[in-house]
Design a protein around this motif. Structure first.
Motif, PDB file in Angstrom:
ATOM      1  N   GLY A  36      28.250 -15.002  26.614  1.00 31.77           N
ATOM      2  CA  GLY A  36      29.955 -14.619  27.153  1.00 31.77           C
ATOM      3  C   GLY A  36      29.925 -13.345  28.152  1.00 31.77           C
ATOM      4  O   GLY A  36      30.890 -13.026  28.312  1.00 31.77           O
ATOM      5  N   GLN A  37      28.669 -12.916  28.570  1.00 35.04           N
ATOM      6  CA  GLN A  37      28.731 -12.032  29.690  1.00 35.04           C
ATOM      7  C   GLN A  37      28.853 -12.421  30.843  1.00 35.04           C
ATOM      8  O   GLN A  37      29.520 -11.746  31.750  1.00 35.04           O
ATOM      9  CB  GLN A  37      27.461 -11.221  29.291  1.00 35.04           C
ATOM     10  CG  GLN A  37      27.362 -10.438  28.162  1.00 35.04           C
ATOM     11  CD  GLN A  37      25.903  -9.940  27.923  1.00 35.04           C
ATOM     12  OE1 GLN A  37      25.133 -10.245  28.490  1.00 35.04           O
ATOM     13  NE2 GLN A  37      25.702  -9.192  26.914  1.00 35.04           N
ATOM     14  N   LEU A  38      28.165 -13.513  31.315  1.00 32.68           N
ATOM     15  CA  LEU A  38      28.118 -14.036  32.955  1.00 32.68           C
ATOM     16  C   LEU A  38      28.785 -15.212  33.078  1.00 32.68           C
ATOM     17  O   LEU A  38      28.535 -16.234  32.301  1.00 32.68           O
ATOM     18  CB  LEU A  38      26.537 -14.062  33.110  1.00 32.68           C
ATOM     19  CG  LEU A  38      26.558 -14.207  34.580  1.00 32.68           C
ATOM     20  CD1 LEU A  38      27.019 -12.976  35.493  1.00 32.68           C
ATOM     21  CD2 LEU A  38      25.165 -14.705  34.709  1.00 32.68           C
ATOM     22  N   SER A  39      29.960 -15.207  33.789  1.00 33.67           N
ATOM     23  CA  SER A  39      30.668 -16.647  34.122  1.00 33.67           C
ATOM     24  C   SER A  39      30.048 -16.966  35.430  1.00 33.67           C
ATOM     25  O   SER A  39      29.751 -16.409  36.378  1.00 33.67           O
ATOM     26  CB  SER A  39      32.134 -16.408  34.230  1.00 33.67           C
ATOM     27  OG  SER A  39      32.335 -15.388  35.244  1.00 33.67           O
ATOM     28  N   ALA A  40      30.049 -18.217  35.514  1.00 34.76           N
ATOM     29  CA  ALA A  40      29.436 -19.077  36.456  1.00 34.76           C
ATOM     30  C   ALA A  40      30.574 -20.224  37.047  1.00 34.76           C
ATOM     31  O   ALA A  40      31.359 -20.545  36.420  1.00 34.76           O
ATOM     32  CB  ALA A  40      28.153 -19.634  36.336  1.00 34.76           C
ATOM     33  N   CYS A  41      30.304 -20.618  38.247  1.00 40.26           N
ATOM     34  CA  CYS A  41      31.350 -21.798  38.870  1.00 40.26           C
ATOM     35  C   CYS A  41      30.362 -22.845  39.585  1.00 40.26           C
ATOM     36  O   CYS A  41      29.698 -22.452  40.234  1.00 40.26           O
ATOM     37  CB  CYS A  41      32.252 -21.348  39.524  1.00 40.26           C
ATOM     38  SG  CYS A  41      33.556 -22.385  40.353  1.00 40.26           S
ATOM     39  N   LEU A  42      30.713 -24.096  39.130  1.00 43.11           N
ATOM     40  CA  LEU A  42      29.898 -25.256  39.911  1.00 43.11           C
ATOM     41  C   LEU A  42      30.814 -25.924  40.939  1.00 43.11           C
ATOM     42  O   LEU A  42      32.006 -25.998  40.770  1.00 43.11           O
ATOM     43  CB  LEU A  42      29.684 -26.261  38.873  1.00 43.11           C
ATOM     44  CG  LEU A  42      28.293 -26.308  38.261  1.00 43.11           C
ATOM     45  CD1 LEU A  42      28.099 -24.911  37.500  1.00 43.11           C
ATOM     46  CD2 LEU A  42      28.197 -27.268  37.307  1.00 43.11           C
ATOM     47  N   LEU A  43      30.263 -26.145  42.207  1.00 41.60           N
ATOM     48  CA  LEU A  43      31.121 -26.772  43.133  1.00 41.60           C
ATOM     49  C   LEU A  43      30.399 -28.092  43.550  1.00 41.60           C
ATOM     50  O   LEU A  43      29.285 -27.922  43.649  1.00 41.60           O
ATOM     51  CB  LEU A  43      31.413 -25.895  44.422  1.00 41.60           C
ATOM     52  CG  LEU A  43      32.292 -24.922  44.485  1.00 41.60           C
ATOM     53  CD1 LEU A  43      31.973 -23.575  44.025  1.00 41.60           C
ATOM     54  CD2 LEU A  43      33.156 -25.100  45.834  1.00 41.60           C
ATOM     55  N   TYR A  44      31.183 -28.892  43.662  1.00 43.82           N
ATOM     56  CA  TYR A  44      30.519 -30.354  44.267  1.00 43.82           C
ATOM     57  C   TYR A  44      31.496 -31.353  44.885  1.00 43.82           C
ATOM     58  O   TYR A  44      32.772 -31.117  44.669  1.00 43.82           O
ATOM     59  CB  TYR A  44      29.838 -30.922  43.284  1.00 43.82           C
ATOM     60  CG  TYR A  44      30.694 -31.347  41.881  1.00 43.82           C
ATOM     61  CD1 TYR A  44      30.676 -30.532  40.727  1.00 43.82           C
ATOM     62  CD2 TYR A  44      31.060 -32.607  41.711  1.00 43.82           C
ATOM     63  CE1 TYR A  44      31.380 -30.779  39.701  1.00 43.82           C
ATOM     64  CE2 TYR A  44      31.953 -32.867  40.788  1.00 43.82           C
ATOM     65  CZ  TYR A  44      32.006 -32.123  39.723  1.00 43.82           C
ATOM     66  OH  TYR A  44      32.710 -32.533  38.541  1.00 43.82           O
TER      67      TYR A  44
END
Lengths: 494, 388
Positions: A36-44
């Motif tokens: 729960g420390q690092l958030s990420a985001c996917l784009l496609y």
């Protein structure tokens, strides 16, 4: 590695979206890594990616692994241990990110990291393999190229299992970014011809490349001619045969037709079936194709020239028959032939390009009105119909359809000149045509080779007749190199 | 070749082309009349020229028009003058390229000779070089060209077809193009023969449609035989049988039936030749000629009573040889009486003994008094069963 923070993740995602004008097919997916420390985001971009691959090989591993404590090992760790996609890169610049995105990659952004990961998840819509449409054969393989460049190259690889087969890919078209591959056999290809093709390719500056003809026209724009200088084929076996003979195959993404360069005159008379049927059986039909070509070209013009200028040269019975027919029709022969030829071309165009539903009506009217009613209404002589039909049928027998277009234009010019100048005009036109053909070069190879310049070795193998496979298989035709034309002025100086 | 040279050549060709266009006669097919027959006669010192024109509509499918053509006749001091006059009668421009036969009247050939007519036929570039010439006995060519003929719509076409078929018997002798006649007239070593035609029956009936509505036309044409010439002038007519024998003497390969009497009775038998040949040898000191004729053929019909044996076969060959020899000698006698060298004796001497020819050529009676030995050899090929 640059880890400098430049805005929050959310801000950077919306910036990227803005550069696509908030296009609705760009999808985002936010997630938080384990711990729960690092958030990420996917784009496609949806529809050009394989969503199950994204889910299984990117999202699932990401959510199960923890981010490493060391800053410097973050991206290598992600690439080597977390994400399970074959093709993955670290990218920093926005242009690069956008480029990857439109090519079907999935962009993975992490909170607090300026660089992003681009994983190749492209899955383009493409049709399955089907029969070639351009050239049909009786006994040949029944599979044609598709619109996908990579699978077309794969089909060529399937035939030639040899490390010498080289594939060079580059993109053309400023807007379309179409990938184009050069396929050739390293030790067989003529380096000069290859260099010539590469040089011409480098000069290409187009906004869009949609079909293979876009490339073909750029390659041959310097030669002003009616004759095709590049052979296009949708048969992998033909492309492979040409590559094996030392020619270069150009595969353009989005076109099922690949280009073969250089292409000389005789290649347009070689059907794939010539090599799939015993040589004894194909000798006759190969040799007769050349005759058909010239007959198709000249017969309407000769008909006009003979009936207008040289009546005395026709056999009397034929002439009396011609005269009896012409008594009843209103137009001079040349106009009549012109009308019928253009009408034939119109029907051909219609049946080739119009929607299926129209074709039935068109061919029905064509057959009835054109064939029968025009004669009964005494508008057209039956003999004119016969002559034009013979010409059309003969010209349709040329195996590479593109040559047919040259025949059609030349035919009309010949009819005109035959009507104006008679046999003299036809002889004149033939002379100019031959001079033009002799002058023509396809990527430095004389167009009439090996007929002119004459090469006995090649002539005996596979020109007017095809010799048995064992005799022709082991050697490739020579590409004719001429001595450069001598400049008479220079000669005088020295 | 330098590129600029090609350009110059091309421009030159186009330039010449544009000049030539002015001289080219570009008439559409429906603007001309196709001439099928040319008849030349001499009336009161003027040429009477007839042109027979194709009627194209009669040659169409489902045509009901039985008149195959039209005939124009005009007179003039020269042949072209007469043709020029014809243009005022004709509907369209007549073109001579399609000519099928040239018919010369007996009067023209007898009184004036052929030279002037041949001169026109050879000079005029519109007349094809391979057109056969025939002589018409008694009647005028104008009548000939207006006759209705069965099967062929025009008498000129009819003539041409007959000549083609006659080649089986008469060989190359029926090929009488103006050039060929002219060259024979010029070389002084041979006298010419030209086929002649005859009109049988009442000529007036022949010019009406009724002539071809009957199974047996009341007027019909026949290709009779050869007209013999002395120099350029017509001398006499050979019968059909003599004409065939003449062709045999001349060495034409004939397919022809020859009959002779059986050795054992007065019944006849007939041989159908499959190959004939001959050679004429000139002997020197004194000048004499040797004619060898070889005939090979099949026995076609026999009324001989005896069963045929090998001996009888030999006798039949002898009979046939005698018969053919008699025929040949009859033609030779005729030639000697007429004093025309239709056999080609002068030519044989000229070719085989040129020196002798030089001496002999001015002798008045040469070659009409020289002795000619004839030897005939007949051989049966298919004979049928022979009883041993």
């Amino acid at each position: 590695m640059n880890t400098k923070q430049s805005g929050t993740l959310e801000k950077r995602v919306s910036e990227l979206l803005a550069s696509f004008g908030e296009s609705s097919d760009i999808k985002t997916r936010s997630l938080t890594l384990q711990g729960g420390q690092l958030s990420a985001c996917l784009l496609y971009i949806e529809n050009i990616v394989d969503s199950s691959s994204i889910q299984e090989h990117i999202i699932e591993p990401l959510m199960q692994k923890e981010a490493p404590a060391e800053e410097g090992r973050f991206f290598p760790y992600m690439i080597q241990e977390v994400i399970q996609v074959t093709n993955i890169e670290v990218i920093g610049e926005v242009d690069g990110i956008i480029n990857k995105l439109v090519n079907g990659s999935t962009i993975i952004m992490f909170e607090g990291h300026r660089n992003v990961l681009a994983a190749d998840t492209a899955k383009w819509m493409e049709r399955s393999l089907s029969s070639p449409k351009g050239q049909r054969t009786v006994q040949g393989p029944d599979v044609g190229f598709t619109e996908s460049r990579s699978s077309n190259v794969g089909m060529i690889r399937k035939f030639i299992k040899n490390p010498d087969l080289q594939v060079e890919t580059a993109t053309y078209g400023n807007l379309t970014q179409t990938s184009v591959s050069l396929v050739y056999l390293d030790h067989k290809v003529d380096p000069e011809i290859l260099a010539d093709i590469k040089e011409k390719l480098q000069k290409i500056d187009l906004d869009s490349v949609i079909g293979s003809n876009y490339i073909s026209e750029c390659l041959t724009k310097e030669s002003k001619t009616l004759f095709p200088l590049v052979l296009d084929t949708d048969r992998p076996d033909v492309a492979v045969a040409e590559v094996l003979e030392g020619r270069v195959c150009i595969v353009v993404d989005g076109s099922p037709f690949t280009l073969i360069a250089p292409a000389v005159f005789i290649q347009f008379f070689q059907s794939a079936d010539d090599y799939y049927i015993r040589s004894e059986a194909t000798k006759y039909i190969r040799s007769i194709r050349f005759i058909f070509f010239w007959v198709a070209l000249y017969i309407p013009a000769l008909y006009v020239a003979f009936t207008t200028f040289h009546k005395g040269l026709l056999p009397v019975n034929l002439l009396v028959g011609f005269t009896a027919q012409q008594e009843t029709v209103p137009f001079p022969t040349v106009i009549e032939v012109f009308i019928v030829v253009t009408l034939t071309d119109a029907i051909f165009e219609g049946t080739t390009r119009l929607p299926q539903a129209v074709i039935i009506t068109l061919s029905l009217f064509g057959a009835i009105v054109f064939g029968q009613a025009s004669v009964e209404a005494q508008l057209v002589q039956p003999i004119t119909l016969v002559i034009v039909s013979v010409s059309f049928i003969y010209s349709s027998l040329i195996p590479i359809a593109i040559m047919n277009y040259s025949v059609r234009i030349l035919k009309l010019s010949l009819i005109l000149i035959g009507a104006l100048l008679g046999l003299y005009g036809l002889a004149l036109f033939t002379l100019i045509l031959l001079v033009h053909l002799c002058y023509l070069r396809s990527f430095t190879v004389p167009y009439l080779a090996p007929i002119s310049p004459f090469t006995r070795k090649d002539m005996a193998k596979d020109v007017f007749i095809r010799n048995p496979i064992p005799d022709i298989n082991k050697s490739i035709p020579l590409f004719h190199k001429e001595e450069p034309m001598e400049d008479p002025k220079k000669e005088n100086d020295s | 070749v330098n590129l600029s040279k090609i350009r110059i050549i091309t421009i030159l060709f186009i330039f010449i082309g544009t000049i030539i266009v002015g001289y080219m006669k570009a008439n559409q097919l429906n603007e001309v009349e196709l001439v099928s027959g040319l008849g030349i006669d001499k009336v009161d010192d003027r040429y009477a020229v007839s042109l027979q024109i194709f009627n194209p509509s009669a040659n169409q499918k489902n045509s009901v028009d039985p008149t195959g053509g039209f005939t124009y006749t005009q007179t003039g001091r020269t042949i072209p003058e007469a043709i020029q006059k014809m243009k005022k009668d004709s509907l369209k421009e007549p073109i001579l390229d399609t000519l099928q036969a040239v018919v010369l009247s007996e009067k023209l050939a007898k009184d004036e000779g052929l030279n002037e007519t041949l001169d026109f036929l050879i000079r005029d570039p519109r007349i094809p070089a391979n057109i056969n010439t025939v002589i018409l006995k008694d009647q005028s060519p104008e009548l000939f060209l207006t006759l209705f003929t069965p099967q062929k719509k025009l008498s000129a076409l009819y003539t041409n077809t007959m000549l083609k078929n006659a080649a089986e018997v008469w060989g190359t002798l029926v090929k009488t193009s103006s050039e060929r006649i002219k060259s024979q007239l010029t070389d002084k070593t041979s006298d010419i023969v030209i086929p002649y035609m005859e009109i049988h029956g009442a000529p007036e009936d022949g010019t009406t449609k009724g002539n071809i509505e009957k199974f047996l036309p009341s007027t019909r044409l026949s290709l009779e035989g050869f007209a013999t010439f002395k120099g350029e002038k017509l001398h006499s007519y050979l019968t059909a049988k003599d004409s065939t024998t003449l062709a045999l003497i001349k060495g034409e390969d004939q397919v022809v039936s020859i009959s002779a009497q059986c050795p054992d009775s007065d019944q006849p038998f007939t041989i159908n030749t499959i190959h004939t040949s001959s050679s004429l040898k000139a002997g020197a000191d004194p000048v004499s000629f040797q004619l060898n004729v070889r005939v090979k053929g099949n026995l076609e019909q026999t009324a001989c009573k005896k069963t045929i044996t090998g001996r009888l076969k030999g006798k039949m060959e002898d009979r046939l040889e005698a018969e053919i020899k008699a025929n040949i000698e009859k033609v030779m006698e005729r030639a000697q009486e007429d004093k025309t060298d239709i056999l080609g004796l002068k030519d044989a001497l000229y070719r085989q003994h040129p020196d002798l020819w030089k001496k002999k050529q001015h002798e008045k009676n040469f070659p009409f008094s020289e002795k000619i030995d004839t030897h005939v050899d007949v051989q049966f090929i298919r004979f049928g069963h022979i009883k041993q």
